[in-house]
Design a protein around this motif. Structure first.
Motif, PDB file in Angstrom:
ATOM      1  N   CYS A 242     -73.552  26.489 -56.606  1.00  0.00           N
ATOM      2  CA  CYS A 242     -73.332  25.192 -55.464  1.00  0.00           C
ATOM      3  C   CYS A 242     -74.860  24.692 -55.281  1.00  0.00           C
ATOM      4  O   CYS A 242     -75.900  25.304 -55.913  1.00  0.00           O
ATOM      5  CB  CYS A 242     -72.951  25.438 -54.157  1.00  0.00           C
TER       6      CYS A 242
ATOM      7  N   SER B 239     -79.970  31.975 -49.625  1.00  0.00           N
ATOM      8  CA  SER B 239     -79.258  30.824 -49.280  1.00  0.00           C
ATOM      9  C   SER B 239     -78.578  31.043 -47.809  1.00  0.00           C
ATOM     10  O   SER B 239     -78.444  30.343 -47.103  1.00  0.00           O
ATOM     11  CB  SER B 239     -78.361  30.232 -50.207  1.00  0.00           C
TER      12      SER B 239
ATOM     13  N   CYS C 180     -79.956  27.774 -47.239  1.00  0.00           N
ATOM     14  CA  CYS C 180     -79.363  26.385 -47.591  1.00  0.00           C
ATOM     15  C   CYS C 180     -79.765  25.557 -46.454  1.00  0.00           C
ATOM     16  O   CYS C 180     -79.417  25.977 -45.358  1.00  0.00           O
ATOM     17  CB  CYS C 180     -77.881  26.685 -47.916  1.00  0.00           C
TER      18      CYS C 180
ATOM     19  N   TYR D   1     -77.847  23.500 -45.411  1.00  0.00           N
ATOM     20  CA  TYR D   1     -76.553  23.183 -44.513  1.00  0.00           C
ATOM     21  C   TYR D   1     -76.732  24.415 -43.503  1.00  0.00           C
ATOM     22  O   TYR D   1     -75.842  24.258 -42.476  1.00  0.00           O
ATOM     23  CB  TYR D   1     -75.341  22.993 -45.411  1.00  0.00           C
ATOM     24  N   VAL D   2     -76.796  25.643 -43.766  1.00  0.00           N
ATOM     25  CA  VAL D   2     -76.880  26.821 -43.208  1.00  0.00           C
ATOM     26  C   VAL D   2     -77.934  26.566 -41.856  1.00  0.00           C
ATOM     27  O   VAL D   2     -77.579  26.783 -41.051  1.00  0.00           O
ATOM     28  CB  VAL D   2     -76.825  28.091 -44.036  1.00  0.00           C
TER      29      VAL D   2
ATOM     30  N   CYS E  20     -68.802  23.573 -45.820  1.00  0.00           N
ATOM     31  CA  CYS E  20     -69.562  22.855 -46.692  1.00  0.00           C
ATOM     32  C   CYS E  20     -68.640  22.073 -47.629  1.00  0.00           C
ATOM     33  O   CYS E  20     -67.713  22.708 -48.121  1.00  0.00           O
ATOM     34  CB  CYS E  20     -70.660  23.863 -47.537  1.00  0.00           C
TER      35      CYS E  20
ATOM     36  N   ALA F  14     -69.157  21.405 -50.672  1.00  0.00           N
ATOM     37  CA  ALA F  14     -69.053  22.010 -52.114  1.00  0.00           C
ATOM     38  C   ALA F  14     -67.958  23.036 -52.138  1.00  0.00           C
ATOM     39  O   ALA F  14     -67.273  23.071 -53.179  1.00  0.00           O
ATOM     40  CB  ALA F  14     -70.409  22.902 -52.420  1.00  0.00           C
TER      41      ALA F  14
HETATM   42 FE1  F3S Z   1     -73.573  26.403 -51.164  1.00  0.00          FE
HETATM   43 FE2  F3S Z   1     -75.334  25.688 -49.210  1.00  0.00          FE
HETATM   44 FE3  F3S Z   1     -72.640  25.036 -49.302  1.00  0.00          FE
HETATM   45  S1  F3S Z   1     -75.171  27.599 -50.091  1.00  0.00           S
HETATM   46  S2  F3S Z   1     -71.642  26.512 -50.503  1.00  0.00           S
HETATM   47  S3  F3S Z   1     -74.478  24.256 -50.352  1.00  0.00           S
HETATM   48  S4  F3S Z   1     -73.669  25.837 -47.354  1.00  0.00           S
END
Ligand code: F3S
Length: 292
Positions: free
Chosen positions: A12, A70, A93, A95-96, A188, A190
């Motif tokens: 991802c 990540s 990451c 998002y995290v 997420c 992804a």
């Molecule tokens: Fe990957 Fe970040 Fe989503 S590590 S699964 S893009 S939260």
């Protein structure tokens, strides 16, 4: 044999970024804090470039470079790394990171933090570390019993790789108990895309091959999903685990892979699958020769 590969198979965005960062690092003593991803080959490749895995921050010396993977880490571990004089290469990451910020802010505003996710997963442990490890972590309906009947102010977040449907069910249960609630759907996209694609693909094929590390929770989830929708689901770590007898005679095979599976592993599996066709062509040719 027709081979259909999911578009979302493999790294991802967050994992790709973390790996690129790690491979671009150099220096005397460079470490990743925990394995960068659940993939032996990638960890080995990094080791060959002099980048080792460190599990205990006590082993860190001043000026050591430490790459944060990540999944992210708790707030106090950043502090510890700074105290040790380490150079931090943060590959958390984005998002995290965003979840860390939400949790830190809402906790400071007096909200009770609830994380929907796996309490043993490093990402969840990391998130909990942004509210002084005070979060309640739940992963199924039985865990709801852990919660008070009358919760005050609640801030609800999810592990990025959590299952959407389970998240909706659990959040609706928590809403019933909270006086005030802020819900952030931090799953997420992804993961969602990968899971939805796995569902669709596994309905169309005779067998699904899921490539991923045995310790990778998102790969295991993909396997579960495929098993529900396809009569044959095969979970392998790489091409060496693929037994061609399992797919002989099938006309359509689907492939998906977890977020920590490199493209070269996916390609190696595809190449091995093609070898079935080559064997078949050779067998057919031999049979034709005998008939002549
Ligand atoms: Fe990957 Fe970040 Fe989503 S590590 S699964 S893009 S939260």
């Amino acid at each position: 044999m027709e081979i259909l590969v999911a578009k979302s198979a493999g790294f991802c965005f967050g994992v790709k970024k973390a790996i690129e960062k790690a491979f671009n690092e150099n220096g005397e003593r460079v470490f990743t804090y925990g394995p960068i991803i659940h993939n032996k080959q990638v960890v080995e490749d990094l080791k060959n470039r002099g980048i080792e895995v460190v599990e205990d921050l006590e082993n860190i010396k001043p000026k050591d470079k430490v790459i944060i993977r990540s999944h992210g880490i708790p707030k106090n571990e950043y502090k510890k790394l700074e105290e040790k004089g380490a150079i931090i290469v943060d590959a958390t990451c984005p998002y995290v990171k965003h979840i860390h910020k939400i949790v830190e802010q809402r906790y400071s505003e007096g909200y009770k933090i609830i994380i929907v996710g796996d309490e043993n997963h490093p990402e969840v442990k990391g998130i909990n570390g942004w509210c002084d490890n005070t979060a309640t972590i739940i992963s199924d309906v039985n865990d709801i019993e852990k919660l008070n009947q009358n919760l005050g102010k609640v801030c609800l977040v999810a592990q990025t790789t959590f299952n959407q449907n389970k998240w909706y069910n659990l959040s609706s249960e928590i809403i019933k108990r909270a006086k005030e609630i802020i819900i952030y759907n931090t799953i997420c996209s992804a993961t969602d895309e990968r899971q939805n694609e796995a569902i669709e693909l596994s309905k169309q094929v005779d067998a699904m091959i899921i490539i991923g590390g045995k310790n990778s929770s998102n790969s295991r989830k993909l396997y579960e999903i495929c098993k529900e929708n396809c009569k044959k689901a095969i979970f392998i770590e790489d091409e060496s685990e693929l037994d061609l007898n399992d797919i002989k005679g099938l006309s359509k095979v689907g492939i998906t892979a977890g977020a920590s599976t490199p493209d070269y592993t996916i390609k190696a599996v595809i190449d091995k699958l093609h070898s079935v066709d080559i064997e078949k062509i050779e067998d057919d040719a031999k049979n034709e020769e005998h008939e002549l």
